[in-house]
Design an enzyme around this catalytic site. Structure first.
Site, PDB file in Angstrom:
ATOM      1  N   GLY A 245       0.809  -1.202   0.000  1.00 42.78           N
ATOM      2  CA  GLY A 245       0.000   0.000   0.000  1.00 42.78           C
ATOM      3  C   GLY A 245       0.844   1.253   0.000  1.00 42.78           C
ATOM      4  N   ASP A 246       2.165   1.087   0.013  1.00 42.11           N
ATOM      5  CA  ASP A 246       3.044   2.255  -0.046  1.00 42.11           C
ATOM      6  C   ASP A 246       4.259   1.844  -0.880  1.00 42.11           C
ATOM      7  OD1 ASP A 246       4.294   4.732   0.514  1.00 42.11           O
ATOM      8  OD2 ASP A 246       3.324   4.844   2.470  1.00 42.11           O
TER       9      ASP A 246
END
Ligand SMILES: *[C@@H]1O[C@H](CO)[C@@H](O)[C@H](O)[C@H]1NC(C)=O
Ligand SMILES: *[C@@H]1O[C@H](CO)[C@@H](O)[C@H](O)[C@H]1NC(C)=O
Ligand SMILES: *[C@@H]1O[C@H](CO)[C@@H](O)[C@H](O)[C@H]1NC(C)=O
Ligand SMILES: *[C@@H]1O[C@H](CO)[C@@H](O)[C@H](O)[C@H]1NC(C)=O
Ligand SMILES: *[C@@H]1O[C@H](CO)[C@@H](O)[C@H](O)[C@H]1NC(C)=O
Ligand SMILES: *[C@@H]1O[C@H](CO)[C@@H](O)[C@H](O)[C@H]1NC(C)=O
Ligand SMILES: *[C@@H]1O[C@H](CO)[C@@H](O)[C@H](O)[C@H]1NC(C)=O
Ligand SMILES: *[C@@H]1O[C@H](CO)[C@@H](O)[C@H](O)[C@H]1NC(C)=O
Ligand SMILES: *[C@@H]1O[C@H](CO)[C@@H](O)[C@H](O)[C@H]1NC(C)=O
Ligand SMILES: *[C@@H]1O[C@H](CO)[C@@H](O)[C@H](O)[C@H]1NC(C)=O
Length: 456
Positions: A245-246
């Site tokens: 997610g990053d």
């Protein structure tokens, strides 16, 4: 993804031993293989996914630590689900996760004691003050191996993500693995899933090899960076598969005035044969915390799929430090928002005592041999007013545009550099040079030439 090989350490070791003379085999297996071996069940652990095994892990590491000095020690985690609170590692030590072994992080915050912030950050990253423990940690260690037959370390991060989104956390979330002031580290053939925040965080470390590691987190989970080498040198990351997610990789070196004061760069870093999926972030970010400096990063043969950008510089006024001598070649990119992205106004300062006159130096960044398809925009290049990003070289790039691609393909401000053989045609700030961008010829020597193959 079809090119990923399936590591089978046991089968390979058996085949090698069968083929070799006994003496040669014993000699080869000595390096990195541990004399003292124990199972987590020897310390009373129960692998039912429900029993809390924090005391067993603490006892195991304390016991093996006493013996590890003489020949090293391995802690074997057999198949099963082993729930535990955070625990620390020790030196001359192997954490070995068998096939089907899963270490589960407790979701009860009472099991996560608070620890001091990192000196190069001055505070926790989510919140000021102390921070929650990291799940697996170690300080001032040497010769640590985390490996096995692709067992799993599961942070069970959903509870942390929910509380983070609901702004219910008083302190900063822990990382799945954080090693401080340590050297000679190998992390190989293990899977990390659902970290509360960043996954692997080697900080103030040297000689770190991360190989054949899978990291998985939902693509909208908050701050679940894959691997963040932070104020660390001689770090090799190869053959890893990361969905997050990053940023898949974020090279860092401390936050604003704290990082400037601590003054420890991240340098001599190799990132190769990575496959990254990160729809909202970069395949490799340099920063945003870069105040101790980042130099000599070499990224090659990396693949990104549905990822926002490839190798991105993130900095801003107040951060100081530098990002220089960065070399990138042979990227294969599929569905990208920006092939090239540099940012000069990345905010997120730790507090208002950061120095507005601390300007980063961003210079000497070479990219070559990039193929990208389904691209929205080729280059979004933003340096800092009165502090341009310079020495940018981009050669042999083909970016095939998406049906809904932007009309303006390159937007360049406060940027200086050269390009050759780049399609679509770059902005005038990146003038045509007609020369390929250099990549260092000598390979960096990091970690052992061959990974130790030991099975327990
Ligand atoms: C390791 O396990 C993960 C998670 O189950 C899986 O996605 C990955 O393909 C496995 N890696 C190998 C090399 O088998
Ligand atoms: C991981 O698997 C690869 C491929 O089988 C093997 O070469 C390597 O030695 C393994 N790593 C460790 C630390 O055993
Ligand atoms: C791990 O070690 C650190 C010191 O390096 C200590 O602060 C922390 O309490 C230890 N954590 C556990 C779970 O023992
Ligand atoms: C670890 O090493 C650092 C840097 O050398 C030192 O400042 C710190 O006191 C050491 N910590 C421990 C627990 O030995
Ligand atoms: C810094 O921030 C704190 C907390 O937000 C505020 O109370 C203080 O007035 C600020 N100081 C300055 C110099 O802006
Ligand atoms: C240009 O890059 C492509 C990969 O995108 C590579 O196949 C090709 O060999 C490179 N051309 C030159 C002249 O290096
Ligand atoms: C191209 O990218 C868009 C998102 O920008 C995506 O919806 C689409 O599926 C991609 N097409 C292909 C062929 O990968
Ligand atoms: C180009 O970049 C500048 C600086 O970030 C920005 O202000 C401007 O809006 C951008 N232009 C377009 C057309 O996106
Ligand atoms: C990047 O390549 C160009 C062209 O070969 C070269 O002049 C420059 O020195 C290289 N940059 C670095 C940081 O080595
Ligand atoms: C780096 O690791 C290799 C292999 O483990 C070792 O031979 C070498 O001495 C290490 N270098 C340092 C500076 O510790």
């Amino acid at each position: 993804m079809a090119t990923r090989r399936i590591p089978r350490p046991a089968a390979v070791a058996v085949a090698l031993c069968a083929a070799a003379l006994l003496a040669a085999c014993a000699g080869a297996s000595r390096a990195g293989c541990r004399k003292h071996v124990a199972k987590i069940t020897d310390y009373g652990a129960v692998g039912d996914g429900k029993t809390l095994n924090t005391a067993a892990f603490a006892k195991a590491v304390a016991d093996l630590s006493a013996r590890a000095r003489r020949g090293g020690a391995a802690l074997v985690v057999p198949p099963g689900k082993w729930l535990t609170g955070p625990f620390n590692l020790t030196s001359h030590f192997t954490l070995y996760l068998d096939e089907g072994a899963e270490i589960l992080a407790s979701q009860d915050m009472k099991d996560w004691p608070l620890i001091a912030p990192l000196p190069s950050y001055g505070r926790g990253r989510d919140e000021p003050g102390p921070r929650y423990s990291n799940f697996i940690a170690g300080s001032n260690l040497t010769d640590v191996i985390i490996t096995g037959k692709n067992g799993t370390i599961n942070g069970q991060g959903q509870v942390w993500w929910d509380k983070y989104h609901a702004k219910e956390l008083q302190f900063t979330r822990g990382y799945l693995l954080e090693l401080l002031y340590s050297d000679n580290i190998i992390i190989s053939n293990v899977t990390f899933v659902d970290s509360p925040s960043w996954n692997l965080h080697p900080t103030y470390c040297t000689n770190v090899t991360i190989s054949g590691v899978t990291i998985l987190a939902p693509v909208h989970s908050p701050n679940t960076d894959g691997i963040d080498p932070d104020s660390s040198s001689h770090v090799k990351i190869e053959d890893c598969y990361i969905v997050s997610g990053d940023d898949c990789i974020a090279v860092k070196s401390g936050w604003d005035q704290y990082g400037i004061k601590f003054n420890m760069p991240s340098q001599h870093i190799v990132i190769r044969r990575l496959t990254c999926i990160s729809p909202t972030s970069a395949m490799i970010a340099l920063g945003s915390e870069m105040s101790g400096g980042i130099r000599d990063v070499r990224a090659e043969d990396n693949v990104a799929i549905s990822t926002e950008s490839a190798v991105r510089v993130k900095s801003g006024v107040g951060r100081g430090g530098f990002v220089k001598d960065i070399f990138v070649r042979r990227l294969s990119l599929h569905t990208m928002k920006w092939v090239f992205w540099m940012t000069g106004n990345y905010g997120q300062h730790p507090d208002n005592s950061s120095d507005p006159n601390a300007m980063p130096e961003v210079t000497g960044i070479n990219y070559s041999d990039v193929f990208a398809e389904n691209v929205t925009m080729a280059g979004r290049m933003e340096g800092i007013p009165n502090d341009p990003y310079t020495g940018i070289c981009i050669s042999n790039v083909t970016a095939q545009l998406a049906p809904d691609a932007k009309e303006l393909q390159w937007n360049c401000t406060n940027i200086k550099g050269v390009t050759s053989a780049v399609t679509p045609k770059p902005c005038p700030e990146l003038g045509a040079e007609g020369k390929p961008c250099a990549f260092p010829e000598e390979e960096l020597i990091i970690g052992p030439h061959k990974l130790p193959k030991c099975t327990y």
